[in-house]
Design an enzyme around this catalytic site. Structure first.
Site, short mmCIF file in Angstrom:
data_model
loop_
_atom_site.label_atom_id
_atom_site.label_comp_id
_atom_site.label_asym_id
_atom_site.label_seq_id
_atom_site.Cartn_x
_atom_site.Cartn_y
_atom_site.Cartn_z
N HIS A 34 0.84 -1.21 0.00
CA HIS A 34 0.00 0.00 0.00
C HIS A 34 0.87 1.25 0.00
CE1 HIS A 34 -2.84 -2.90 2.10
NE2 HIS A 34 -3.56 -2.48 1.09
N GLN A 58 -18.20 -7.21 -0.50
CA GLN A 58 -17.31 -8.04 -1.31
C GLN A 58 -16.90 -9.32 -0.58
OE1 GLN A 58 -14.34 -4.72 -1.50
NE2 GLN A 58 -12.84 -6.36 -1.49
N LYS A 145 -1.06 -4.77 -8.98
CA LYS A 145 -1.26 -5.83 -9.98
C LYS A 145 -1.53 -7.18 -9.32
CE LYS A 145 1.54 -4.04 -13.78
NZ LYS A 145 2.78 -4.27 -14.56
N SER A 183 -2.52 -8.30 3.03
CA SER A 183 -3.00 -8.10 4.40
C SER A 183 -3.34 -9.44 5.05
CB SER A 183 -4.24 -7.21 4.40
OG SER A 183 -3.93 -5.97 3.81
O1 PAF Z 1 -8.24 -4.26 -3.06
C1 PAF Z 1 -8.87 -3.85 -2.08
O2 PAF Z 1 -8.30 -3.56 -1.03
C2 PAF Z 1 -10.39 -3.74 -2.17
O3 PAF Z 1 -10.92 -4.74 -2.97
C3 PAF Z 1 -10.86 -2.35 -2.63
C4 PAF Z 1 -10.41 -2.06 -4.05
C5 PAF Z 1 -10.33 -1.29 -1.69
C6 PAF Z 1 -12.38 -2.30 -2.61
O4 PAF Z 1 -12.90 -2.55 -1.35
#
Ligand code: PAF
Length: 273
Positions: A34, A58, A145, A183
């Site tokens: 990140h 998600q 990626k 993570s």
């Molecule tokens: O890759 C992630 O951390 C998540 O899928 C995102 C793009 C922040 C969407 O919740």
């Protein structure tokens, strides 16, 4: 660094800034991967926005939503030290109401590989990404990626819905032994971690074969499976950038992907050729 928790606070924070906006959407538990996205956004934009939101839509029932790592203090510190201007940290009621409009991932590309293992996952990703894009109104948005299918679907959504934002794809960051940063790596026991190295080792083997002029994807896949044994492999796939299966590697238009479990932790990794 301004911390905005609502849409109104976010807009006020952004209206107080001038110039191009680089945006890094995350679910927190920030790691060097990140930070690499944030650093790139810092270099290329006047204003850098990071969002931290563990998006419930998600996650499938039974997945790790409740135990997904949450590290508010450490994440805030990382953002501050990385030069983030605005941190958007909404709660679920800011992001979702009842009986809402949502985005549906494409029937094929959204429901193969990760989408087959996690049906509906990409509907949730695209929906939250659309909401975040509309809230932040960034010039550029940065994605790793490592989540190649997610990146490809977000790029497709931007194209299909004529959205005015540039998607920037950033290379996967790895530990010195090859493990791709994630993570979810915090779930790995010491034994699992050793097993997890088989994912990157199999991709290295694929790269090596391609460098030796092997192009037949079946041969590459078989060689990868030999290395991945005895892991519980969900898929090894070799696709083009549109995520269509291919029988021959085309340099510049190929992604080799693997998903497997080390212990009970599901890991994904890939290499772009
Ligand atoms: O890759 C992630 O951390 C998540 O899928 C995102 C793009 C922040 C969407 O919740």
């Amino acid at each position: 660094m301004i911390i905005a928790r609502t849409a109104v606070e976010l807009r006020a924070a952004l209206d107080s800034k001038m110039g191009s906006v680089g945006f890094v959407p995350t679910m927190g538990a920030l790691h060097i991967g990140h930070r690499t996205l944030i650093e790139r956004a810092r270099v290329e934009n006047d204003v850098v926005v990071v969002s931290i939101f563990v998006n419930p839509t998600q996650f499938l029932p039974g997945e790790d939503l409740s135990k997904y790592p949450r590290r508010e203090d450490a994440d805030f510190k990382i953002c501050k030290l990385s030069g983030v201007d605005v941190l958007f940290y909404p709660d679920v009621n800011t992001m979702y109401g009842k009986d809402e409009v949502s985005i549906k991932a494409p029937d094929i590309r959204g429901y193969i590989l990760e989408g087959a293992s996690r049906p509906g996952h990409f509907d949730g990703v695209l929906t939250v990404v659309m909401k975040l894009f509309n809230l932040v109104r960034a010039s550029r948005v940065y994605f790793g990626k490592k989540d190649a299918q997610q990146l490809s679907l977000i790029t497709q959504m931007v194209e299909n819905l004529f959205m005015q934002v540039e998607i920037v794809a950033v290379d996967t960051v790895r530990e010195s032994d090859g493990l791709a940063l994630s993570s979810r790596n915090v779930y790995l026991s010491q034994e699992d971690r050793v097993e997890a190295l088989k994912l990157s080792a199999s991709l290295k083997r694929a790269t090596h074969l391609v460098m030796q002029e092997v192009r037949e994807t079946k041969a590459i896949r078989n060689a990868m499976m030999d290395i991945l044994q005895p892991l519980n492999v969900e898929y090894v796939a070799i696709v083009n950038r549109r995520f269509e299966a291919i029988s021959e590697v085309i340099i510049g238009d190929t992604i080799v992907l693997v998903a497997a479990r080390a212990g009970s932790t599901r890991l994904i990794d890939n290499v772009w050729m």
